[in-house]
Structures are given as structure tokens and as C-alpha cells.
Enzyme design. Sequence first.
Site, PDB file in Angstrom:
ATOM      1  N   LYS A  23     -15.878  -0.949   0.012  1.00  0.00           N
ATOM      2  CA  LYS A  23     -14.991  -0.475  -0.544  1.00  0.00           C
ATOM      3  C   LYS A  23     -14.234   0.627   0.147  1.00  0.00           C
ATOM      4  CE  LYS A  23     -11.871  -3.728  -2.844  1.00  0.00           C
ATOM      5  NZ  LYS A  23     -11.296  -3.830  -3.941  1.00  0.00           N
ATOM      6  N   GLU A  36      -5.813   2.990   8.023  1.00  0.00           N
ATOM      7  CA  GLU A  36      -5.318   2.093   6.984  1.00  0.00           C
ATOM      8  C   GLU A  36      -5.131   1.004   6.938  1.00  0.00           C
ATOM      9  OE1 GLU A  36      -5.057   3.209   3.630  1.00  0.00           O
ATOM     10  OE2 GLU A  36      -4.323   4.811   4.435  1.00  0.00           O
ATOM     11  N   GLU A  66       0.804  -1.586  -0.139  1.00  0.00           N
ATOM     12  CA  GLU A  66      -0.107   0.134   0.303  1.00  0.00           C
ATOM     13  C   GLU A  66       1.107   0.851   0.092  1.00  0.00           C
ATOM     14  OE1 GLU A  66      -3.067   0.568  -0.577  1.00  0.00           O
ATOM     15  OE2 GLU A  66      -3.382  -1.687  -0.153  1.00  0.00           O
TER      16      GLU A  66
HETATM   17  N1  LIG Z   1     -15.422  -5.824  -6.329  1.00  0.00           N
HETATM   18  C1  LIG Z   1     -15.930  -4.492  -6.619  1.00  0.00           C
HETATM   19  N2  LIG Z   1     -16.871  -3.760  -7.454  1.00  0.00           N
HETATM   20  C2  LIG Z   1     -17.044  -2.414  -7.541  1.00  0.00           C
HETATM   21  N3  LIG Z   1     -16.146  -2.250  -6.632  1.00  0.00           N
HETATM   22  C3  LIG Z   1     -16.008  -1.750  -7.110  1.00  0.00           C
HETATM   23  C4  LIG Z   1     -15.424  -3.495  -6.487  1.00  0.00           C
HETATM   24  N4  LIG Z   1     -13.309  -3.013  -6.382  1.00  0.00           N
HETATM   25  C5  LIG Z   1     -13.269  -1.184  -6.063  1.00  0.00           C
HETATM   26  N5  LIG Z   1     -13.923  -0.994  -6.444  1.00  0.00           N
HETATM   27  C6  LIG Z   1     -14.619   0.419  -6.247  1.00  0.00           C
HETATM   28  O1  LIG Z   1     -13.014   0.839  -7.216  1.00  0.00           O
HETATM   29  C7  LIG Z   1     -12.651   1.854  -5.973  1.00  0.00           C
HETATM   30  C8  LIG Z   1     -10.805   1.652  -5.611  1.00  0.00           C
HETATM   31  O2  LIG Z   1     -10.882   0.675  -5.060  1.00  0.00           O
HETATM   32  P1  LIG Z   1      -9.475  -0.802  -5.634  1.00  0.00           P
HETATM   33  O3  LIG Z   1      -9.275  -1.621  -5.185  1.00  0.00           O
HETATM   34  O4  LIG Z   1      -8.500   0.175  -6.215  1.00  0.00           O
HETATM   35  O5  LIG Z   1      -9.204  -0.064  -3.684  1.00  0.00           O
HETATM   36  P2  LIG Z   1      -8.371   1.896  -4.428  1.00  0.00           P
HETATM   37  O6  LIG Z   1      -9.239   2.396  -3.074  1.00  0.00           O
HETATM   38  O7  LIG Z   1      -7.455   2.387  -4.931  1.00  0.00           O
HETATM   39  O8  LIG Z   1      -7.658   0.978  -2.786  1.00  0.00           O
HETATM   40  P3  LIG Z   1      -4.978   1.919  -2.902  1.00  0.00           P
HETATM   41  O9  LIG Z   1      -5.592   2.864  -3.091  1.00  0.00           O
HETATM   42  O10 LIG Z   1      -5.653   1.925  -1.280  1.00  0.00           O
HETATM   43  O11 LIG Z   1      -4.954   0.582  -2.690  1.00  0.00           O
HETATM   44  C9  LIG Z   1     -13.437   1.068  -4.931  1.00  0.00           C
HETATM   45  O12 LIG Z   1     -13.749   2.219  -4.173  1.00  0.00           O
HETATM   46  C10 LIG Z   1     -14.909   0.794  -5.168  1.00  0.00           C
HETATM   47  O13 LIG Z   1     -15.755   1.958  -5.906  1.00  0.00           O
END
Ligand SMILES: Nc1ncnc2c1ncn2[C@@H]1O[C@H](COP(=O)(O)OP(=O)(O)OP(=O)(O)O)[C@@H](O)[C@H]1O
Length: 121
Positions: A84, A59, A18
Site C-alpha cells: 500500500k 490514483e 475515495e
Molecule cells: N493490512 C495491512 N497490513 C499492514 N499495514 C496496513 C494494512 N492496511 C493498511 N496498512 C497501513 O496503513 C496505511 C493506510 O492504509 P489505508 O488502507 O487506510 O490506505 P490509505 O492510504 O488511507 O488510502 P486512501 O486514503 O487512499 O483510502 C497503509 O499505507 C499501510 O502503511
Amino acid sequence: MASFGYALQGIREALLSEPHLRFHALATAAVVALGFWLRVPRHDWALLALAVGAVWTAELLNTAVETIIDLVSPDFHPLAGRAKDVAAGAVLLMALAAVVVGLLVLGPPLWAKALALSSQR
Ligand SMILES: Nc1ncnc2c1ncn2[C@@H]1O[C@H](COP(=O)(O)OP(=O)(O)OP(=O)(O)O)[C@@H](O)[C@H]1O
């Protein structure tokens, strides 16, 4: 004792995966350095420690939520996305609160130090 090792392993893996956590590590180092440089009093250290610890906790929990969702819902699902987003919202709120604590605790002595340094010139 083994569970302590697993916990450290979890923090290590989260740090490696992360980028946000690596930013928190840098921010924590900066806060600690500023705290020593400004000689903040003991009760202010307690506030800083709570704020820093709460951001790290939020976090790490967010990372755990993301990991579980990627496991149980690798395909797009509105509920997975909502979970998420809610977890990310918790991190955002805690980070904003920590910034407020940092400004209130470190701001005045930093300002006084800047004034003292500029009057020496
Ligand atoms: N399986 C899923 N189904 C629907 N929406 C999703 C899914 N996975 C992610 N998302 C959407 O995409 C966004 C980003 O997801 P991701 O897994 O990339 O997390 P992130 O916020 O980039 O985490 P980090 O940057 O801390 O690793 C989420 O906040 C959600 O809105």
C-alpha cells in the site's frame, strides 16, 4: 462495449469511495478552466492532458491495489502495508510531477495575465 461500461462503473465507484479522487476532479476542473481562460496553446494542452491523465491513472491503480490488499490481507501484515505504501508513493510522485507541469505551463501566462490586469487599474 460492455467492458467500457464496467470501466466507467469502476471510475464511478472509486470516485464515490475515495476522497482523493474527488479532489483530483476539482483540480482537473480548475486546470481546464485556467487553460481556457489563459488560452494555452495546443501543445501545452497536450502536456496538461498527459499530466492530469497520469495522476488519475496512478490514483485509480492505487485504489485497485488497496482494494485487492483489503481483500487478500484484511489483517495486519507488513507486506500488505509495504504494498500500500509503495502504491501511495507512486501517486505522490506523479502528483508532484503534475504540479511541476502545471506550474511550467500555466505559471508564465497566469503571471502575464496578473500583470496585465494590475496595469489596467
Ligand atoms: N493490512 C495491512 N497490513 C499492514 N499495514 C496496513 C494494512 N492496511 C493498511 N496498512 C497501513 O496503513 C496505511 C493506510 O492504509 P489505508 O488502507 O487506510 O490506505 P490509505 O492510504 O488511507 O488510502 P486512501 O486514503 O487512499 O483510502 C497503509 O499505507 C499501510 O502503511
